[in-house]
Design a protein around this motif. Structure first.
Motif, PDB file in Angstrom:
ATOM      1  N   GLY A  56       0.816  -1.216   0.000  1.00  0.00           N
ATOM      2  CA  GLY A  56       0.000   0.000   0.000  1.00  0.00           C
ATOM      3  C   GLY A  56       0.845   1.259   0.000  1.00  0.00           C
ATOM      4  O   GLY A  56       0.545   2.230  -0.708  1.00  0.00           O
ATOM      5  N   LEU A  57       1.923   1.240   0.781  1.00  0.00           N
ATOM      6  CA  LEU A  57       2.820   2.405   0.847  1.00  0.00           C
ATOM      7  C   LEU A  57       3.417   2.712  -0.525  1.00  0.00           C
ATOM      8  O   LEU A  57       3.432   3.863  -0.974  1.00  0.00           O
ATOM      9  N   LEU A  70      -1.915  -2.031  -7.723  1.00  0.00           N
ATOM     10  CA  LEU A  70      -1.172  -2.977  -6.878  1.00  0.00           C
ATOM     11  C   LEU A  70      -2.107  -3.725  -5.916  1.00  0.00           C
ATOM     12  O   LEU A  70      -2.051  -4.957  -5.835  1.00  0.00           O
ATOM     13  N   PRO A  71      -2.990  -3.035  -5.194  1.00  0.00           N
ATOM     14  CA  PRO A  71      -3.897  -3.776  -4.302  1.00  0.00           C
ATOM     15  C   PRO A  71      -4.917  -4.648  -5.033  1.00  0.00           C
ATOM     16  O   PRO A  71      -5.493  -5.549  -4.432  1.00  0.00           O
ATOM     17  N   VAL A  72      -5.163  -4.375  -6.315  1.00  0.00           N
ATOM     18  CA  VAL A  72      -6.060  -5.253  -7.084  1.00  0.00           C
ATOM     19  C   VAL A  72      -5.286  -6.465  -7.593  1.00  0.00           C
ATOM     20  O   VAL A  72      -5.768  -7.601  -7.547  1.00  0.00           O
ATOM     21  N   THR A 156      -5.662  -9.158   4.304  1.00  0.00           N
ATOM     22  CA  THR A 156      -4.614  -8.690   3.396  1.00  0.00           C
ATOM     23  C   THR A 156      -5.023  -7.374   2.730  1.00  0.00           C
ATOM     24  O   THR A 156      -4.249  -6.412   2.682  1.00  0.00           O
ATOM     25  N   GLY A 157      -6.257  -7.336   2.265  1.00  0.00           N
ATOM     26  CA  GLY A 157      -6.745  -6.129   1.604  1.00  0.00           C
ATOM     27  C   GLY A 157      -6.774  -4.936   2.544  1.00  0.00           C
ATOM     28  O   GLY A 157      -6.402  -3.823   2.161  1.00  0.00           O
ATOM     29  N   LEU A 158      -7.202  -5.180   3.773  1.00  0.00           N
ATOM     30  CA  LEU A 158      -7.273  -4.067   4.722  1.00  0.00           C
ATOM     31  C   LEU A 158      -5.875  -3.576   5.111  1.00  0.00           C
ATOM     32  O   LEU A 158      -5.689  -2.388   5.388  1.00  0.00           O
ATOM     33  N   LEU A 159      -4.909  -4.489   5.116  1.00  0.00           N
ATOM     34  CA  LEU A 159      -3.526  -4.053   5.378  1.00  0.00           C
ATOM     35  C   LEU A 159      -3.020  -3.188   4.218  1.00  0.00           C
ATOM     36  O   LEU A 159      -2.296  -2.212   4.437  1.00  0.00           O
ATOM     37  N   HIS A 160      -3.406  -3.547   2.995  1.00  0.00           N
ATOM     38  CA  HIS A 160      -3.058  -2.691   1.849  1.00  0.00           C
ATOM     39  C   HIS A 160      -3.667  -1.292   2.026  1.00  0.00           C
ATOM     40  O   HIS A 160      -2.997  -0.285   1.804  1.00  0.00           O
TER      41      HIS A 160
ATOM     42  N   TRP B 187     -10.845  -9.236  -4.296  1.00  0.00           N
ATOM     43  CA  TRP B 187     -10.851 -10.064  -3.075  1.00  0.00           C
ATOM     44  C   TRP B 187     -11.788 -11.263  -3.268  1.00  0.00           C
ATOM     45  O   TRP B 187     -11.456 -12.390  -2.901  1.00  0.00           O
ATOM     46  N   ILE B 188     -12.960 -10.976  -3.822  1.00  0.00           N
ATOM     47  CA  ILE B 188     -13.930 -12.062  -4.045  1.00  0.00           C
ATOM     48  C   ILE B 188     -13.338 -13.100  -5.000  1.00  0.00           C
ATOM     49  O   ILE B 188     -13.446 -14.309  -4.774  1.00  0.00           O
ATOM     50  N   ALA B 189     -12.697 -12.612  -6.061  1.00  0.00           N
ATOM     51  CA  ALA B 189     -12.089 -13.534  -7.033  1.00  0.00           C
ATOM     52  C   ALA B 189     -11.026 -14.394  -6.367  1.00  0.00           C
ATOM     53  O   ALA B 189     -10.953 -15.610  -6.606  1.00  0.00           O
ATOM     54  N   ALA B 190     -10.212 -13.763  -5.531  1.00  0.00           N
ATOM     55  CA  ALA B 190      -9.134 -14.508  -4.862  1.00  0.00           C
ATOM     56  C   ALA B 190      -9.711 -15.631  -4.000  1.00  0.00           C
ATOM     57  O   ALA B 190      -9.250 -16.781  -4.060  1.00  0.00           O
ATOM     58  N   VAL B 191     -10.716 -15.308  -3.207  1.00  0.00           N
ATOM     59  CA  VAL B 191     -11.341 -16.323  -2.341  1.00  0.00           C
ATOM     60  C   VAL B 191     -11.910 -17.454  -3.201  1.00  0.00           C
ATOM     61  O   VAL B 191     -11.709 -18.644  -2.910  1.00  0.00           O
ATOM     62  N   ALA B 192     -12.601 -17.074  -4.266  1.00  0.00           N
ATOM     63  CA  ALA B 192     -13.266 -18.084  -5.097  1.00  0.00           C
ATOM     64  C   ALA B 192     -12.262 -18.985  -5.807  1.00  0.00           C
ATOM     65  O   ALA B 192     -12.461 -20.203  -5.885  1.00  0.00           O
TER      66      ALA B 192
END
Lengths: 202, 208
Positions: A56-57, A70-72, A156-160, B187-192
């Motif tokens: 994220g940084l 990057l986060p996607v 993980t997403g929230l850490l990003h 995120w949804i894709a990753a989980v799936a």
């Protein structure tokens, strides 16, 4: 309230504790436990944690479109690593790879490296595979795999997002950029520590 | 032991016990419209089902509002058709297909893939039909099928309509909101994707 009251208090406490509550035969307890386990997995490993924040940084430092690319990209590539972990494909030196990811991402942030879009995505994607593998190997042991998977992806997403939030300080003059680079330095040091541990130097 | 016992010592505990909450059942689910609630809750309490409804709404909501409206019809129609199919042709569960659909919608949302209105409608109906079929398999001989299917449709309508409207509305407000929705899609894709691998590999889940 004197000590003489203690027996009465204990008696009443026991009665209150014995009060029946609803007995749920099919409580979704396992879902909650799986979710919490998944949420905690990236957080309880400091090398995971700092590497995620560093993504994220760095994204925030690089600005659009990488702040969101990057986060996607990371979760999608993490899924690839997760698949390898789930199906039991051994990835060589996973722990070293995770430590190197923290070290490298930390250095990229500390040195404010301006990478081309494709290169930045590629770097983050490679590291994501190692992180995903580590999470994926744990998934078959979870009571509810979907809740566990959702938990670690969410975490993980929230850490990003946390990393992006800190990284946005970069825009604030005159100290913001230095603070962000300092955070990168801390990430790199944590990564170095875990790298030395992983190779048995500590 | 009980010397010095004073009844008023008990008062705080009696009060606490009296005030201890117990579940409040405003709607007794086992009578009358019980199967309606059964259908609605069956859809809403499954984590994967909830994720799929969210994914449908995200994918549709990131299209133009004019196209997104087709999902408002596709979701309930598909759920109803799928549940009816489960009644007529009961078969094995379609969990793996649902996970695949989740991955497809997640990737589509993350990459913000655009489709035409007929394709969006067909895709939404097909995926909702899978969801309806899976949930419809839960009906037994004792189930009031009309109420159960109505519950499924009702829950889908509320969730998909509201979420699609929220996504469609907010995503036109600011670019970062749209990015946020795309991130949730990833995120949804990753989980799936991981779950699909888990299901296909046949790795047994171990408790603990």
């Amino acid at each position: 309230m004197s000590l003489r009251s203690l027996p009465q208090i204990a008696l009443c406490g026991a009665l209150v504790a014995l009060m029946p509550s609803a007995a749920l035969a099919h409580a979704e307890v396992a879902v909650g436990a799986g979710l919490v386990n998944g949420l905690m997995h990236p957080i309880l490993g400091p090398d995971h944690l700092v590497a995620m924040v560093a993504v994220g940084l760095w994204g925030a430092q690089l600005r659009a479109p990488l702040i969101w690319a990057l986060p996607v990209a990371f979760p999608l590539m993490m899924a690839v690593g997760g698949v390898l972990g789930v199906i039991g494909v051994d990835l060589p030196a996973v722990e070293i790879g995770i430590a190197v990811s923290a070290l490298a991402l930390g250095l990229l942030v500390a040195l404010a490296v301006k990478a081309p879009n494709a290169a930045a995505v590629a770097v983050v994607s490679v590291f994501a595979i190692f992180h995903g593998h580590a999470h994926g190997t744990e998934l078959p042991h979870a009571a509810t795999p979907i809740a566990y998977g959702l938990g670690f992806v969410l975490s993980t997403g929230l850490l990003h997002v946390s990393g992006i939030a800190i990284g946005l300080l970069d825009k604030i003059k005159p100290m913001g950029g230095s603070i962000v680079r300092g955070c990168g330095g801390i990430v790199a040091l944590v990564g170095l520590y875990y790298l030395l541990r992983a190779v048995g130097a500590l | 032991m009980m010397r010095g016992f004073r009844a008023f010592h008990l008062l705080p505990f009696v009060a606490a016990a009296a005030l201890a909450p117990s579940p409040a059942h405003a709607h007794l689910v086992d009578i009358r419209f019980g199967d309606f609630y059964g259908g609605a809750l069956h859809l809403l309490t499954g984590l994967q089902y909830g994720l799929l409804l969210l994914a449908l709404a995200l994918f549709a909501g990131l299209h133009t509002p004019l196209k997104a409206r087709w999902m408002l019809l596709a979701a309930p129609l598909g759920i109803g058709l799928g549940a009816a199919a489960a009644l007529a042709f009961p078969g094995p569960q379609v969990t793996l297909w649902l996970t695949g659909a989740l991955a497809l919608l997640g990737v589509g949302t993350a990459l913000q893939l655009r489709s035409s209105a007929p394709v969006l409608f067909a895709l939404g109906t097909a995926i909702a039909a899978l969801l309806g079929y899976e949930n419809g398999l839960a009906m037994t001989d004792q189930t009031d099928t009309l109420l159960f299917i109505s519950g499924l449709i009702g829950a889908a309508v509320v969730v998909v309509w509201l979420l699609t409207a929220v996504v469609a509305r907010l995503s036109t407000r600011a670019a970062w909101v749209r990015i946020g929705f795309r991130t949730i899609g990833s995120w949804i894709a990753a989980v799936a994707i991981i779950l699909m691998a888990f299901s296909v590999s046949g790795t047994p889940a171990v408790a603990g």
